[in-house]
Motif scaffolding. Structure first.
Motif, PDB file in Angstrom:
ATOM      1  N   ILE A  48      -5.404  -6.373  19.492  1.00  0.00           N
ATOM      2  CA  ILE A  48      -5.761  -5.752  18.216  1.00  0.00           C
ATOM      3  C   ILE A  48      -4.518  -5.678  17.337  1.00  0.00           C
ATOM      4  CG2 ILE A  48      -6.702  -3.710  17.080  1.00  0.00           C
ATOM      5  CD1 ILE A  48      -7.944  -2.910  19.787  1.00  0.00           C
ATOM      6  N   LYS A  49      -4.594  -6.196  16.126  1.00  0.00           N
ATOM      7  CA  LYS A  49      -3.516  -6.056  15.155  1.00  0.00           C
ATOM      8  C   LYS A  49      -3.662  -4.704  14.439  1.00  0.00           C
ATOM      9  CE  LYS A  49      -2.153 -10.383  15.764  1.00  0.00           C
ATOM     10  NZ  LYS A  49      -0.867 -10.730  16.401  1.00  0.00           N
ATOM     11  N   VAL A  50      -2.552  -4.199  13.896  1.00  0.00           N
ATOM     12  CA  VAL A  50      -2.542  -2.898  13.230  1.00  0.00           C
ATOM     13  C   VAL A  50      -2.065  -3.072  11.788  1.00  0.00           C
ATOM     14  CG1 VAL A  50      -1.636  -0.547  13.234  1.00  0.00           C
ATOM     15  CG2 VAL A  50      -2.095  -1.717  15.400  1.00  0.00           C
ATOM     16  N   VAL A  51      -2.881  -2.654  10.846  1.00  0.00           N
ATOM     17  CA  VAL A  51      -2.602  -2.763   9.412  1.00  0.00           C
ATOM     18  C   VAL A  51      -2.518  -1.354   8.832  1.00  0.00           C
ATOM     19  CG1 VAL A  51      -3.473  -3.628   7.201  1.00  0.00           C
ATOM     20  CG2 VAL A  51      -3.792  -4.983   9.288  1.00  0.00           C
ATOM     21  N   LEU A  52      -1.460  -1.060   8.107  1.00  0.00           N
ATOM     22  CA  LEU A  52      -1.285   0.252   7.496  1.00  0.00           C
ATOM     23  C   LEU A  52      -1.684   0.229   6.030  1.00  0.00           C
ATOM     24  CD1 LEU A  52       2.156   1.558   8.864  1.00  0.00           C
ATOM     25  CD2 LEU A  52      -0.136   1.789   9.863  1.00  0.00           C
ATOM     26  N   ASP A  53      -2.271   1.327   5.576  1.00  0.00           N
ATOM     27  CA  ASP A  53      -2.487   1.509   4.140  1.00  0.00           C
ATOM     28  C   ASP A  53      -1.131   1.683   3.470  1.00  0.00           C
ATOM     29  OD1 ASP A  53      -4.082   1.897   1.815  1.00  0.00           O
ATOM     30  OD2 ASP A  53      -5.530   3.021   3.010  1.00  0.00           O
ATOM     31  N   TRP A  54      -0.937   1.051   2.315  1.00  0.00           N
ATOM     32  CA  TRP A  54       0.311   1.182   1.567  1.00  0.00           C
ATOM     33  C   TRP A  54      -0.038   1.616   0.157  1.00  0.00           C
ATOM     34  CZ3 TRP A  54       4.776   1.667   3.713  1.00  0.00           C
ATOM     35  CH2 TRP A  54       5.933   1.641   2.930  1.00  0.00           C
ATOM     36  N   ILE A  55       0.675   2.617  -0.344  1.00  0.00           N
ATOM     37  CA  ILE A  55       0.352   3.206  -1.637  1.00  0.00           C
ATOM     38  C   ILE A  55       1.515   2.962  -2.599  1.00  0.00           C
ATOM     39  CG2 ILE A  55      -0.378   5.296  -2.852  1.00  0.00           C
ATOM     40  CD1 ILE A  55      -0.660   5.190   0.905  1.00  0.00           C
ATOM     41  N   PRO A  56       1.543   1.816  -3.277  1.00  0.00           N
ATOM     42  CA  PRO A  56       2.692   1.467  -4.105  1.00  0.00           C
ATOM     43  C   PRO A  56       2.674   2.046  -5.509  1.00  0.00           C
ATOM     44  CG  PRO A  56       1.149  -0.352  -4.093  1.00  0.00           C
ATOM     45  CD  PRO A  56       0.577   0.706  -3.188  1.00  0.00           C
ATOM     46  N   ASN A  57       1.527   2.505  -5.985  1.00  0.00           N
ATOM     47  CA  ASN A  57       1.420   2.902  -7.390  1.00  0.00           C
ATOM     48  C   ASN A  57       1.997   4.277  -7.680  1.00  0.00           C
ATOM     49  OD1 ASN A  57       0.190   2.394 -10.146  1.00  0.00           O
ATOM     50  ND2 ASN A  57      -0.787   4.336  -9.597  1.00  0.00           N
ATOM     51  N   HIS A  58       1.917   5.208  -6.724  1.00  0.00           N
ATOM     52  CA  HIS A  58       2.274   6.599  -7.000  1.00  0.00           C
ATOM     53  C   HIS A  58       2.687   7.298  -5.716  1.00  0.00           C
ATOM     54  CE1 HIS A  58      -2.173   6.235  -6.443  1.00  0.00           C
ATOM     55  NE2 HIS A  58      -1.893   7.082  -5.466  1.00  0.00           N
ATOM     56  N   THR A  59       3.312   8.453  -5.883  1.00  0.00           N
ATOM     57  CA  THR A  59       3.615   9.340  -4.760  1.00  0.00           C
ATOM     58  C   THR A  59       2.947  10.684  -5.024  1.00  0.00           C
ATOM     59  OG1 THR A  59       5.591  10.358  -5.727  1.00  0.00           O
ATOM     60  CG2 THR A  59       5.898   8.259  -4.551  1.00  0.00           C
ATOM     61  N   SER A  60       3.158  11.617  -4.112  1.00  0.00           N
ATOM     62  CA  SER A  60       2.800  13.013  -4.371  1.00  0.00           C
ATOM     63  C   SER A  60       3.826  13.625  -5.322  1.00  0.00           C
ATOM     64  CB  SER A  60       2.788  13.787  -3.054  1.00  0.00           C
ATOM     65  OG  SER A  60       2.715  15.176  -3.284  1.00  0.00           O
ATOM     66  N   ASP A  61       3.398  14.639  -6.070  1.00  0.00           N
ATOM     67  CA  ASP A  61       4.381  15.367  -6.885  1.00  0.00           C
ATOM     68  C   ASP A  61       5.275  16.241  -6.011  1.00  0.00           C
ATOM     69  OD1 ASP A  61       2.539  17.324  -6.230  1.00  0.00           O
ATOM     70  OD2 ASP A  61       2.209  18.004  -8.279  1.00  0.00           O
ATOM     71  N   ALA A  62       4.946  16.326  -4.700  1.00  0.00           N
ATOM     72  CA  ALA A  62       5.809  17.031  -3.756  1.00  0.00           C
ATOM     73  C   ALA A  62       6.786  16.092  -3.053  1.00  0.00           C
ATOM     74  CB  ALA A  62       4.955  17.752  -2.711  1.00  0.00           C
ATOM     75  N   HIS A  63       6.748  14.818  -3.377  1.00  0.00           N
ATOM     76  CA  HIS A  63       7.707  13.877  -2.785  1.00  0.00           C
ATOM     77  C   HIS A  63       9.121  14.251  -3.237  1.00  0.00           C
ATOM     78  CE1 HIS A  63       9.747  10.225  -1.566  1.00  0.00           C
ATOM     79  NE2 HIS A  63       8.628   9.746  -1.041  1.00  0.00           N
ATOM     80  N   PRO A  64      10.108  14.201  -2.351  1.00  0.00           N
ATOM     81  CA  PRO A  64      11.486  14.539  -2.755  1.00  0.00           C
ATOM     82  C   PRO A  64      11.980  13.747  -3.959  1.00  0.00           C
ATOM     83  CG  PRO A  64      11.347  14.425  -0.377  1.00  0.00           C
ATOM     84  CD  PRO A  64      10.012  13.968  -0.899  1.00  0.00           C
ATOM     85  N   TRP A  65      11.512  12.524  -4.109  1.00  0.00           N
ATOM     86  CA  TRP A  65      11.922  11.752  -5.278  1.00  0.00           C
ATOM     87  C   TRP A  65      11.476  12.434  -6.564  1.00  0.00           C
ATOM     88  CZ3 TRP A  65       9.535   6.450  -3.422  1.00  0.00           C
ATOM     89  CH2 TRP A  65      10.255   5.982  -2.324  1.00  0.00           C
ATOM     90  N   PHE A  66      10.208  12.857  -6.604  1.00  0.00           N
ATOM     91  CA  PHE A  66       9.703  13.452  -7.830  1.00  0.00           C
ATOM     92  C   PHE A  66      10.277  14.849  -8.040  1.00  0.00           C
ATOM     93  CE2 PHE A  66       6.483  15.489 -10.588  1.00  0.00           C
ATOM     94  CZ  PHE A  66       6.512  14.589 -11.641  1.00  0.00           C
ATOM     95  N   VAL A  67      10.460  15.592  -6.965  1.00  0.00           N
ATOM     96  CA  VAL A  67      11.084  16.918  -7.092  1.00  0.00           C
ATOM     97  C   VAL A  67      12.461  16.772  -7.727  1.00  0.00           C
ATOM     98  CG1 VAL A  67      11.986  18.883  -5.809  1.00  0.00           C
ATOM     99  CG2 VAL A  67       9.782  17.883  -5.162  1.00  0.00           C
ATOM    100  N   ASP A  68      13.212  15.770  -7.281  1.00  0.00           N
ATOM    101  CA  ASP A  68      14.523  15.524  -7.882  1.00  0.00           C
ATOM    102  C   ASP A  68      14.372  15.054  -9.330  1.00  0.00           C
ATOM    103  OD1 ASP A  68      17.485  14.954  -7.804  1.00  0.00           O
ATOM    104  OD2 ASP A  68      16.750  12.900  -8.075  1.00  0.00           O
ATOM    105  N   ALA A  69      13.400  14.176  -9.588  1.00  0.00           N
ATOM    106  CA  ALA A  69      13.220  13.619 -10.925  1.00  0.00           C
ATOM    107  C   ALA A  69      12.932  14.688 -11.962  1.00  0.00           C
ATOM    108  CB  ALA A  69      12.104  12.587 -10.916  1.00  0.00           C
TER     109      ALA A  69
END
Length: 549
Positions: A141-162
């Motif tokens: 069985i191969k394993v494929v992950l969902d990837w979310i390239p368009n946005h993050t959470s507003d709780a992501h450290p990147w956005f908190v810093d931004a």
């Protein structure tokens, strides 16, 4: 990712037109002409022709009794999906699983990510993910992950810093304007700009999911680097969420399908392929066929499946299948298949499906009718490309009793107990309405069950290279309920016939054969092959698959 549009009215329109035509004494419509032939995908990779199973981990199996599914619970149920032994027939036989987001997130759905490098503690640990991947690979069985390239959470450290300062290190990782540009969402009437950090930030989907700034090379580089780090954990590819919306050039149509978006996706795909050339990359571009096609890129000698995203979910075909089966009319499906054959570059793939986590489940849309559900399964699993199944579809799992997304993602039904064998505790969300046979336990061992049909169809598909990887020739059919396809590779031709109608069909098809061997034939199906054409008989809502000699 986006919320579904209203369900199409095609089924109602088709029924009304048929009724009016009959009442007015109109002559029947002329038989449709044969469709354009679609060549086999030239991609040699593992995913070409594979069957992929979509899993919402939170709803699949809870191992620790806290009411939420987890990676350990999924590991417990791998033998249900594929036990690794081709000689057995008690497993579903899928080739890969797509895991909806497993990353840390403040929401149950997981599409507002707070880290691209970790596992949601509700689901387990990175070590649990590693164990799951190893166990999957041991079973093939191969394993494929969902990837979310368009946005993050507003709780992501990147956005908190931004939001901390206009001079913050991650300020330009998001999209800012001042004053408010006032755009509405590209797919709705809600606002797309929200106040924060002394300005207005762009969030196409929701104010708590700010869009990343893909014009910033640092964002593109980190997205590729993070995906490559997951490849280091053995994952086999990615399903890319909401790919139409990465770069925006203005309000309205300027927020979707921009050339810069397609260029960014190609660069991401190139980076992934440089590390793992056979990685699956399948994009969610919820649109019409003409809009989807450019995301495949251009077939090249090195990348015959397209030099951008080799697979895109076929939303028009999915609607055509469900609506066509509901109405007993094969013509919408034929139209959708012909559109793909004309619009997609030669040698590229396709990703057909019935419904997914953003849509009302197919069992609800087809009124839980066993005949229609079995027919929809047969159509899906005889199509060219890489078919995707949504967990529970193989049982006829219904939607929950609400319109929220959670009611499209309710817990899996393993047995007839109150919690469905999903958990020893209280499920995180109520189970969907169930009949006495809507469970794995009830349907296992019953040769007439929907689960048994899915298992058999997947095995028939695997036993035929023409069904798995072959091209498609759509044959003309006089009956509006008949869908007839020839799936072929050098050395093998397979005739696939589906009767979506409510009456038995007897029809001569323009396909020559000296003999026909049944790979799957529902009761009452018959064929009389000859050099002048094959005469087929097919009862209502039945399928037959014959290998032609």
């Amino acid at each position: 990712m986006r919320r579904p549009r209203s369900l199409p009215l095609r089924a109602l329109v088709v029924a009304l037109v048929a009724l009016l035509s009959s009442a007015c004494g109109n002559a029947p419509a002329p038989p449709p002409t044969p469709g354009p032939t679609r060549a086999a995908s030239a991609a040699p990779d593992w995913w070409n022709g594979a069957v992929v199973y979509e899993v919402f981990v939170r709803s699949f199996r809870d191992s620790d009794g806290d009411g939420a599914g987890d990676l350990a619970g999924l590991l417990e149920k791998l033998d249900y999906l594929n036990d690794g032994d081709p000689a057995t027939d008690s497993d579903l036989g899928v080739d890969a699983i797509w895991l909806m987001p497993i990353y840390p997130s403040p929401s149950t759905h997981g599409y507002d990510v707070t880290s691209y490098d970790a596992v949601n503690p509700t689901y387990g640990t990175l070590a649990d993910l590693d164990r799951l991947v190893a166990a999957c690979h041991a079973r093939g069985i191969k394993v494929v992950l969902d990837w979310i390239p368009n946005h993050t959470s507003d709780a992501h450290p990147w956005f908190v810093d931004a939001t901390s300062s206009p001079a913050a290190a991650h300020r330009d990782w998001y999209v800012w304007r001042s004053p408010n540009p006032g755009w509405t969402q590209p797919f709705g009437s809600g606002p797309a700009w929200f106040p924060g950090g002394g300005a207005w930030y762009y969030a196409a989907f929701w104010e708590h999911m700010p869009d990343l700034n893909w014009r910033n090379p640092a964002v593109a580089a980190e997205q590729s680097a993070a995906a490559i780090r997951w490849l280091g954990h053995g994952v086999d590819g990615f399903r890319l969420d909401a790919v139409r919306y990465l770069v925006e050039n203005g309000p309205g149509p300027g927020q979707e399908d921009q050339p810069e978006t397609r260029a960014a996706l190609k660069a991401f795909a190139d980076a992934v392929r440089a590390v793992r050339p056979d990685a699956l990359l399948v994009g969610e571009a919820w649109a019409d066929t003409a809009t989807i096609a450019p995301y495949l890129g251009t077939p090249t000698a090195a990348l015959p499946g397209g030099d951008a995203l080799p697979l895109l979910f076929d939303f028009p075909l999915a609607d055509a299948i469900v609506n066509g089966v509901s109405a007993g009319d094969a013509r919408p499906i034929a139209t959708a298949l012909d559109a793909v054959a004309r619009a997609y570059p030669a040698g590229t793939g396709d990703a057909p499906f019935l419904t997914n986590h953003d849509q009302v489940r197919v069992a609800t849309r087809l009124s839980a009718d066993p005949a229609r559900l079995g027919l929809a399964a047969a159509i899906l699993l005889t199509l060219q490309g890489t078919p995707f199944l949504y967990y529970g579809e193989e049982l006829g799992l219904l939607n929950g009793d609400c319109a929220d997304d959670a009611c499209k993602r309710t817990p899996m039904s393993w047995d007839a107990t109150a919690t469905g064998g999903f958990t020893s505790g209280t499920p995180w969300w109520p189970l969907a309405p169930r009949g006495p046979t809507t469970s794995v336990a009830a349907q296992t061992g019953d040769p007439g069950s929907l689960l048994s049909r899915y298992r058999r169809l997947i095995r028939v598909r695997k036993a035929s290279e023409a069904l798995r990887r072959g091209g498609t020739e759509r044959l003309a059919a006089a009956s509006p309920g008949l869908l007839a396809l020839v799936r072929a590779l050098p050395g093998e031709r397979v005739l696939v016939v589906h009767n979506l109608g409510i009456d038995t069909v007897r029809e001569r098809l323009a396909v020559t054969a000296g003999a026909a061997t049944p790979l799957l034939a529902d009761p009452g199906a018959a064929i009389a092959p000859s050099p002048e054409g094959a005469e087929v008989t097919l009862p209502a809502r039945a399928t037959a698959i014959w290998r032609l000699e």
